[in-house]
Design an enzyme around this catalytic site. Structure first.
Site, PDB file in Angstrom:
ATOM      1  N   ASP A  31       2.520   2.191  25.842  1.00 56.61           N
ATOM      2  CA  ASP A  31       2.009   3.011  26.952  1.00 56.61           C
ATOM      3  C   ASP A  31       2.134   4.509  26.663  1.00 56.61           C
ATOM      4  O   ASP A  31       1.674   5.326  27.456  1.00 56.61           O
ATOM      5  CB  ASP A  31       2.781   2.701  28.248  1.00 56.61           C
ATOM      6  N   ASP A  64       0.611   0.222  33.685  1.00 56.11           N
ATOM      7  CA  ASP A  64       0.769  -0.960  32.845  1.00 56.11           C
ATOM      8  C   ASP A  64       1.186  -2.103  33.783  1.00 56.11           C
ATOM      9  O   ASP A  64       1.607  -1.842  34.908  1.00 56.11           O
ATOM     10  CB  ASP A  64       1.869  -0.656  31.817  1.00 56.11           C
TER      11      ASP A  64
END
Length: 1276
Positions: A938, A532
């Site tokens: 995530d 991420d």
């Protein structure tokens, strides 16, 4: 009410904006959607670049229940009632339509009693039977049923909502009912355990087992209990965190107008909850009202997407006035909502309210009104929220996938090898049984004294029993201790990761935490890292670093080399020097000056003043005083950084009123009237504010990307060239840049333009485009003041870590919800994209164009590579194109293109797309994948990858909870993979191979002995001594090798990251190496008669059996010594120590055990055995003879065919310095030239506002009057 009636009402109702029911409920019909060719599962509307810029008319009839399509003004103007009136139904009833008398009675004396769509104040209570039917039993493995239609929630009527689930949340792997079946399934999917269960069962058959019937079942039970304890420990932690979360308290409104404290798990659908500042949101809610003007509130979603900048949410104008419990309790009617789903950024619903007069009123609702579970309320004293989705139906939980059972590649390989060994064991057993059958069938006469059966049935029975006997005899070819040894070693490896001070982050007092110890060796085999961006690579903290004003570059700290340029002019200056310049000409003091130098200086001062005024006035920031300190609330962190930068330089923004802003300059308050705000969007890439200055002049202030500002400048600009040079310099350092420009506007020009702007603002269809066109008319002939540079602060050590990982052969992919320019910019600054890389940017509008582009680029790259020309590529793809690329027919082609690139950046992607990208690579590539992130968005990506790493250290982050390993900084990934990962993989490979070896060496002697004992199934060694072989005598060497062995030191692994490729290629645990170890374990020891003693007597079975046992033991320990790369005190205790312990323990055992009626085979053996010279000669000579081949091969391999790690070991041993040439200065110069060339083509700019905001920013800022903060409603 019939559908036709509903359609008529909704068509006549301006609030619904041609509202009609589609597909008899939800989801709305997609037939009019211009993006209809998009795969609905893969794409998320939030990530659509151009949604905001398409005229409403382009969609045909607007989809129902989206607030932005209703074009409702934010202020009090509500929708007209949709009741029984001339406005809605005309003069009469259409022919052929029937209405029930009690459907709509606009009677003021009697309230509306309710209907199918509008439950009244006393709805019918559902029966117990009906309630039971609606709550059907669901098996744990049953798939979630897709709910169609709509969810109808009664307002202020908890009885009517009793069918909906509660707010209890569980993230655990097991519960009391599922633990035993789930655990046993997981354990017996390991073939070793399955095999030992089989062996333990056949040992119970009387007359079959040559060994004690409990020698297998007892160790197996111990192994299973140890594993069960470990699993329970890990799952209890999950249960504990769930319990803490479920037991949190919230204030829920009662029918009496008071607030009762309820635990989170007891909150139900339809409850109205009062949230206060800094509270976490317990369920998905609709905001009804808040303490702020117009029902606004701020939330922080770092828990959901890792972003710390605040998001604005806003109540519907129809409920924003309900600012007390009594007013909220007057709400009657229902909420028609979409069914629970996993789309974090969309929502559709309609409030069907019933007014006091009993007249229904429809209020459309969209994502702006939704507060999601897991977000946190900020800087808003209180909010009332109506609970819509609870527990596992919340959008956050819908995005969380259940914790998967992860199995490592090494474990899967061991499973396969156990099958091969089982086949080998069967072959040996059948071979021995055939030998036994030959003896009993053909030599029965010669061995008449054995009383062998001669019937066919008896012989068949004997054959089967013999096979089972030999399976039990040879069963330890597959080591039972292996599984438990691996578990212990992996647990210890995880502890080493937890104890590593290099991965401890003192700032937040957070050590690394390995949650799933079973995956440690996979850390040494990673080929792809999916990361991420926000919160993982960056801190999401924007800092105003530099600016260029009037052609002069200013910075907080100026490097010595930049202070003076070669000709003595145009050197960089510090912010302190800028302050001095401004102080020397205080605008509130008149100082006459005549010289041309002072005129130039005055001109520069004017430009600096104008520049700083623009920064402090042209924005949508709202100031708040918190603990006596000014805090700026902004929907974009860039804006807050610019306003803070202006404050630092003496221009402090203090107050916002609906029509003006106040700034403080050198202690003097100045008021600027805000006339118009031309908002930022992705097409305009700029924001403008038209203000009336304190001196009465009208000015246009504009800030935006350099490309759009430069083409709107007037001719003969004095500072353009110098500003551009500075922009290039900022961009090469990875800073986000904005150009700053202004112009004066005459009263007449403003009046003419204002008329055009007001007309555009009143446009119903295509208002956004009309406003953009109006802004174009005035944003021209600008004067360039300069540029700003903001640093999107990277976490410490990120560029170095990414560069090292790439050197180690790991491909890094960044998957982010951020915009394309920002993502590329961060890619540059964190060295993911280097200057020499060629960018492949996929940014297409539909599936056909995406497919065409990917196919063309792929063939072009293949052609180029076939000619031998290799260049590094970086792929950049946006969320919309990725949605098309992930569709089945295109996914393989997209993946082929992506794996040809050294770096991949996917921008504007949804959480689901992140997981889909990981799964695509996982399915089609034989590679081990790692995903790293910090937010709840995530989690699905982390769970989809082989190894999930969560960034911890910020309170309440879910990624770290769901991950296998939690670290607090991205830079720790380097040591986690390159050192701990590489060590764990090497250690476990050795441990497994050695465990197989030591058992095969011992049990093959048993096989050769079968030839000597006429295949009778006689055992060569004493039964309990045999059981102690794995449990006591050879237990330490594999444990010590698995825990402490280092094939090279951490320093060498860090210096030569290329050594990591050994794990990626699985060099240490190949099929070849496995079978070579097995082959060398085939110890051929021949027996020619019995072992003779010095006095000529036969030694006897147990004499030479024990001698052979100790010779095998010393051989096996010698092999452990040969394969150990490092000798520590533990190695000494394990290898020589084990032999010394055996030589002391065995004679003691052989004396004590027979005395108490145990192991009677050892009676009287000690004085004969331990005093015999033959015994000592055999046990020392046989191992030397056996290991001579290993030693010779090791010498030959290291001397003539060394591997890369052999050379690294030499470097380490002799401490040879690294003589690689240092050309850093030269490389820096080349990089700078390349970077400048690239940045001319591609420059990342700072966004002045949140791009996808659905609110009208201008109206939001006009709603605020920060000078009247004390006048807010209390909410009680």
């Amino acid at each position: 009410m019939t559908d036709d009636f509903l359609r008529l009402v909704s068509q006549a109702n301006p609030a619904a904006s041609q509202y009609q029911q589609a597909n008899n409920g939800y989801p709305p019909s997609q037939s009019n959607n211009p993006y209809n060719d998009r795969s609905p599962q893969l794409m998320d509307p939030f990530f659509d670049d151009d949604d905001d810029n398409i005229a409403d008319s382009a969609f045909g009839n607007a989809a129902p229940m989206k607030s932005q399509e209703s074009n409702l003004p934010l202020a009090a103007a509500g929708a007209s009632p949709a009741g029984h009136s001339k406005v809605t139904l005309g003069e009469g009833v259409p022919q052929g339509w029937n209405f029930d008398d009690d459907d709509l009675q606009p009677n003021s004396s009697q309230p509306f009693q309710g209907s199918g769509h509008f439950p009244g104040t006393k709805p019918e209570k559902p029966s117990a039977i009906k309630s039971l039917k609606s709550r059907k039993w669901k098996w744990p493995w049953a798939k979630e049923k897709e709910l169609a239609g709509e969810r109808v929630i009664a307002l202020n009527n908890s009885a009517a909502n009793s069918d909906f689930g509660n707010n209890f949340v569980s993230t655990s792997k097991y519960n009391l009912a599922t633990f035993v079946p789930k655990f046993l399934f997981e354990q017996f999917s390991k073939y070793a355990n399955l095999f030992f269960l089989f062996t333990a069962c056949i040992q119970q058959i009387p007359g079959v087992s040559p060994t004690n019937r409990y020698t297998t079942i007892a160790p197996l039970a111990a192994v299973l209990l140890a594993s069960a304890f470990k699993e329970m420990q890990e799952d209890l932690k999950r249960h504990q965190s769930d319990s803490e979360l479920n037991a949190r308290k919230a204030k829920v409104l009662t029918q009496q107008g008071t607030f009762a404290e309820k635990k989170w798990k007891d909150i139900e659908v339809g409850d109205v909850v009062r949230l206060e500042s800094d509270d976490f949101i317990p369920a998905d809610m609709l905001i009804l009202s808040s303490s702020e003007p117009e029902g606004l509130c701020y939330i922080e979603t770092s828990n959901l997407d890792g972003e710390t900048n605040l998001k604005i949410k806003q109540a519907s104008p129809h409920t924003a006035s309900l600012t007390s419990p009594s007013l909220v309790n007057t709400l009657h009617g229902s909420l028609r909502s979409e069914q629970p789903n996993n789309s974090l950024y969309t929502y559709e619903g309609t409030l069907d309210l019933i007014t006091n007069g009993g007249i229904p009123k429809q209020v459309p609702l969209g994502p702006d009104q939704v507060l999601l579970r897991g977000a946190q309320l900020r800087n808003t004293p209180w909010v009332y929220g109506l609970t819509v989705f609870t527990g596992h139906e919340t959008k956050l939980m819908r995005n969380a996938t259940s914790a998967p059972i992860k199995r490592t590649a090494v474990e899967r390989q061991v499973n396969l090898q156990i099958i091969f060994l089982f086949i080998l064991l069967l072959a040996l057993s059948i071979g021995s049984t055939i030998g036994s059958s030959i003896r009993s069938w053909f030599f029965a006469d010669a061995q008449w004294y054995l009383f062998e059966t001669t019937t066919l049935g008896g012989r068949a029975k004997g054959f089967i029993e013999d096979i089972l006997t030999f399976i039990i005899l040879y069963n330890n070819l597959i080591p039972i201790s292996l599984i438990v040894t691996m578990e212990v070693v992996k647990f210890q490896q995880a502890q080493f990761i937890n104890w590593d001070l290099d991965m401890y982050y003192a700032k937040t007092d957070t050590p690394a935490l390995c949650r799933t110890s079973s995956l440690v060796e996979e850390l040494g085999q990673i080929e792809y890292v999916f990361s991420d961006k926000t919160g993982t690579l960056t801190c999401n903290e924007m800092e105003f670093k530099m600016c260029s004003i009037a052609g002069t570059a200013y910075a907080d700290v100026v490097d010595e080399s930049k202070r003076e340029s070669e000709d003595g002019k145009d050197g960089w200056k510090t912010f302190a020097q800028m302050k001095t310049l401004l102080e020397s000409a205080n605008p509130f003091q008149d100082m006459p000056s005549t010289s041309s130098a002072s005129l130039a200086s005055e001109q520069e001062q004017d430009v600096v003043r104008e520049f700083l005024t623009l920064l402090s006035v042209c924005h949508t920031v709202i100031p708040e005083i918190k603990n006596g300190k000014m805090v700026y609330q902004a929907s974009s962190p860039d804006e807050a950084a610019l306003v803070s930068g202006a404050e630092l330089l003496g221009y402090k923004f203090t107050t916002r009123k609906p029509k003006s802003v106040f700034i403080e300059v050198w202690g003097q308050q100045q008021e600027y009237e805000i006339l118009n705000v031309c908002e930022f969007n992705s097409t305009r890439k700029r924001m403008s504010t038209i203000v009336r200055a304190p001196d009465g002049k009208i000015k246009l202030y504009t800030k935006g990307a350099d490309t759009v500002i430069l083409e709107r400048l007037s001719k003969n600009q004095p500072f353009t060239e110098k500003t551009l040079a500075h922009l290039e310099e900022y961009a090469t350092e990875g800073l986000r840049t904005l150009c700053i420009a202004y112009r004066d506007i005459s009263e007449q020009e403003y009046r003419q333009w204002s008329t055009i702007y007001d007309q555009a603002a009143q446009t119903i269809n295509g208002r956004g485009d009309a406003l953009d066109s109006a802004a174009e008319l005035i944003e021209k002939d600008l004067f360039l003041l300069g540029a700003t540079a903001i640093e999107d602060k990277l976490q410490d050590g990120v560029p170095d870590t990414i560069h090292t990982l790439q050197m180690a052969g790991i491909k890094v992919w960044v998957l982010t919800g951020d915009r394309q320019e920002t993502a590329i910019n961060i890619g540059m600054s964190c060295r993911l994209i280097s200057e020499s890389m060629n960018l492949v940017i996929i940014n297409e509008e539909n599936a056909q164009d995406t497919a065409e582009f990917i196919t063309k680029r792929l063939s072009a790259i293949k052609n180029q590579r076939s000619t031998g020309e290799l260049e590094d590529l970086a792929l950049v793809i946006d969320g919309k194109s990725l949605g098309f690329a992930l569709e089945k027919e295109l996914s393989k082609v997209f993946l082929e293109l992506a794996i040809m690139c050294k770096a991949v950046i996917c921008c504007r992607v949804s959480p689901l797309q992140k997981a889909l990208v990981v799964k695509l690579v996982k399915k089609n590539q034989k590679a081990i994948l790692l995903a790293i992130g910090d937010g709840a968005n995530d989690v699905s990506m982390i769970q989809a990858a082989h190894v999930g790493v969560g960034i911890s250290g910020v309170e309440g982050l879910q990624a770290a909870r769901s991950a296998d390993v939690a670290i607090s900084q991205f830079r720790f990934l380097k040591k986690l993979l390159l050192v701990h990962g590489a060590w764990s993989y090497r250690r476990l490979s050795k441990l497994i191979l050695y465990s197989f070896y030591k058992n095969i060496v011992l049990y093959m002697t048993q096989f050769w002995y079968s030839f000597f004992n006429n295949f009778s199934g006689q055992i060569a060694y004493e039964s309990w001594t045999l059981s102690l072989y794995n449990v006591v005598f050879t237990v330490l060497p594999p444990l010590v090798i698995g825990m402490f062995d280092q094939f090279v030191s951490a320093r060498i692994l860090d210096r030569y990251p290329q050594l990591y490729t050994l794990g990626q290629k699985n060099e240490f645990f190949t099929k070849t190496s496995f079978w070579l170890w097995i082959l060398y374990g085939f110890s051929v020891i021949l027996f020619w008669g019995d072992l003779k003693l010095a006095d000529g007597l036969d030694s006897g079975h147990w004499f030479w059996g024990t001698t052979l046992y100790l010779a095998v033991l010393l051989t096996v320990l010698g092999k452990a010594a040969l394969i150990s790369d490092i000798w520590t005190k533990y190695t000494v205790a394990a290898i020589p120590g084990s032999f010394i312990f055996t030589m002391v323990f065995l004679p003691l055992y052989a004396i004590v055990a027979p005395a108490i009626g145990f192991s009677t085979e050892y009676s009287g053996i000690v004085p004969r055995l331990w005093s015999s010279a033959v015994f000592y000669i055999v046990i020392f000579l046989v191992p030397v003879f056996c290991l001579a081949r290993d030693f010779a091969w090791k010498y030959y391999r290291r001397t003539y065919m060394p591997s890369s790690y052999h050379i690294a070991q030499e470097l380490q041993k002799y401490n040879i310095p690294d003589y690689r040439p240092r050309q850093e200065q030269f490389q820096k110069a080349i990089k700078k030239v390349r970077a400048t060339q690239r940045m001319r083509k591609n420059r990342g700019f700072a966004f002045s506002q949140t791009e996808n905001s659905r609110q009208d920013q201008a109206k939001i800022i006009r709603a605020y009057d920060t000078s009247k903060a004390h006048a807010r409603p209390s909410g009680y």
